[in-house]
Design an enzyme around this catalytic site. Sequence first.
Site, mmCIF file in Angstrom:
data_model
loop_
_atom_site.group_PDB
_atom_site.id
_atom_site.type_symbol
_atom_site.label_atom_id
_atom_site.label_comp_id
_atom_site.label_asym_id
_atom_site.label_seq_id
_atom_site.Cartn_x
_atom_site.Cartn_y
_atom_site.Cartn_z
ATOM 1 N N CYS A 162 3.924 4.950 60.266
ATOM 2 C CA CYS A 162 3.359 4.544 58.974
ATOM 3 C C CYS A 162 4.402 4.465 57.859
ATOM 4 O O CYS A 162 4.086 4.023 56.756
ATOM 5 C CB CYS A 162 2.272 5.522 58.568
ATOM 6 S SG CYS A 162 1.098 5.859 59.891
ATOM 7 N N HIS A 301 0.730 8.071 49.634
ATOM 8 C CA HIS A 301 0.403 7.668 51.005
ATOM 9 C C HIS A 301 -1.112 7.712 51.168
ATOM 10 O O HIS A 301 -1.701 6.798 51.734
ATOM 11 C CB HIS A 301 1.114 8.583 51.998
ATOM 12 C CG HIS A 301 1.047 8.110 53.401
ATOM 13 N ND1 HIS A 301 1.439 6.850 53.795
ATOM 14 C CD2 HIS A 301 0.607 8.732 54.543
ATOM 15 C CE1 HIS A 301 1.270 6.705 55.093
ATOM 16 N NE2 HIS A 301 0.769 7.836 55.573
#
Length: 410
Positions: A162, A301
């Site tokens: 990610c 995030h």
Amino acid sequence: MRRVVITGLGTVNSLGANKDEFWKGISEGKLGFSFIDKFDTENFEVKIVSQVKDFQPDESIDKKELRRMDRFTQFAVTAANEAVKDCGTDFKDLDPYRVGVIVGCGIGGLELTQQEHGKYLEKGPGRISVFYVPMMIGNMAAGTIAMKHDFRGDNFATVTACASSTHAIGEAFRKIKDGYMDACVCGGTESCITEFALGGFNNMKALSRSNDLERASIPFDKERNGFILGEGSGMLILEEYEHAKARGAKIYAEIAGYGATADAYHMTSPSPEGDAAARAMINAYTEAGLKPEDVDYINAHGTSTGLNDKYETTAIKKAFGDSAAKLKINSTKSMIGHLLGAAGAVEAIAVALQMKNSLVHKTAGYKVPDEECDLDYCVDGNINMKINAALSNSLGFGGHNATICFKSVD
């Protein structure tokens, strides 16, 4: 010291086919979520994804090329073409060996792999497509973009789950800052909304099983229960400042710092202490010549998972001390879900657009406060404010942390 600025943006995601549609979506608080219609979900607990609907590849890609491009590469080329057009130059005035392409991708052609494996099981190895390998490998997005534009500089794929595309942007920034390149197409791409991926992520309890589109991706909310799997691409044009200035380029923001660290802790869980994620943030704003109090905003995030949101909050507090409470923080994933290897790039585009428009978008879907997530996550609506300095965080499986620092260019 060479400065690096953003002069072009392009994206394909569930909120839009280009940067303008994307900006309209996030500034209006729209949700890009939908119930899965690509395959039968009767045997799946997860029903909601963030899917690109009615995708129309860039008209410059002919039908023969499209048949030899996996969907993740089609997304990347389309977004890159938009970014190059947006920046206002094809860089033909530069040595092509000083214009690069760095594109992050977490998984690559998983849907194609699933299809070709099915052929193998049913008809044997002789029926596997001759194009399977070159279409599937994750670096093909970067390679194809370079071929389309004749950019012959550094060309590679970052693969850090990610954090992939945030690392791609950071590495492009460093290459230009340190004099190895003058411009770079950078970002990320991903397309893996498949039965195989959905099953794998669900079995590790990473995905939301909500059937409520408005409460499926709810970062920092106490009732959060997993992320929404997304797809798409985001591409940025980074350019050496003096070159951009000389040609009268439109400048969205400056990339002024980059931090990259490792938790060295666990395969999937962020470190509870948040030390490494905090260090990535500190390194990014320090390289930019800033102090904690100089940063106005963080694009978190913010995955909507129990551990990430709690531990990222801890990391922000460690990185900013008393200034943490004054920060505006949001999660673009509250509207587009988690694009895995493309997440950081699309979120970097969100930061650049917010800085350009002096607006911090809200974190959508939030209702229930969590005492362990007690910072200002912009849950009451958009905030109109000038953003002088911002961070964007990406935290990947394997403990990969990456942070980019943006500064306004007046």
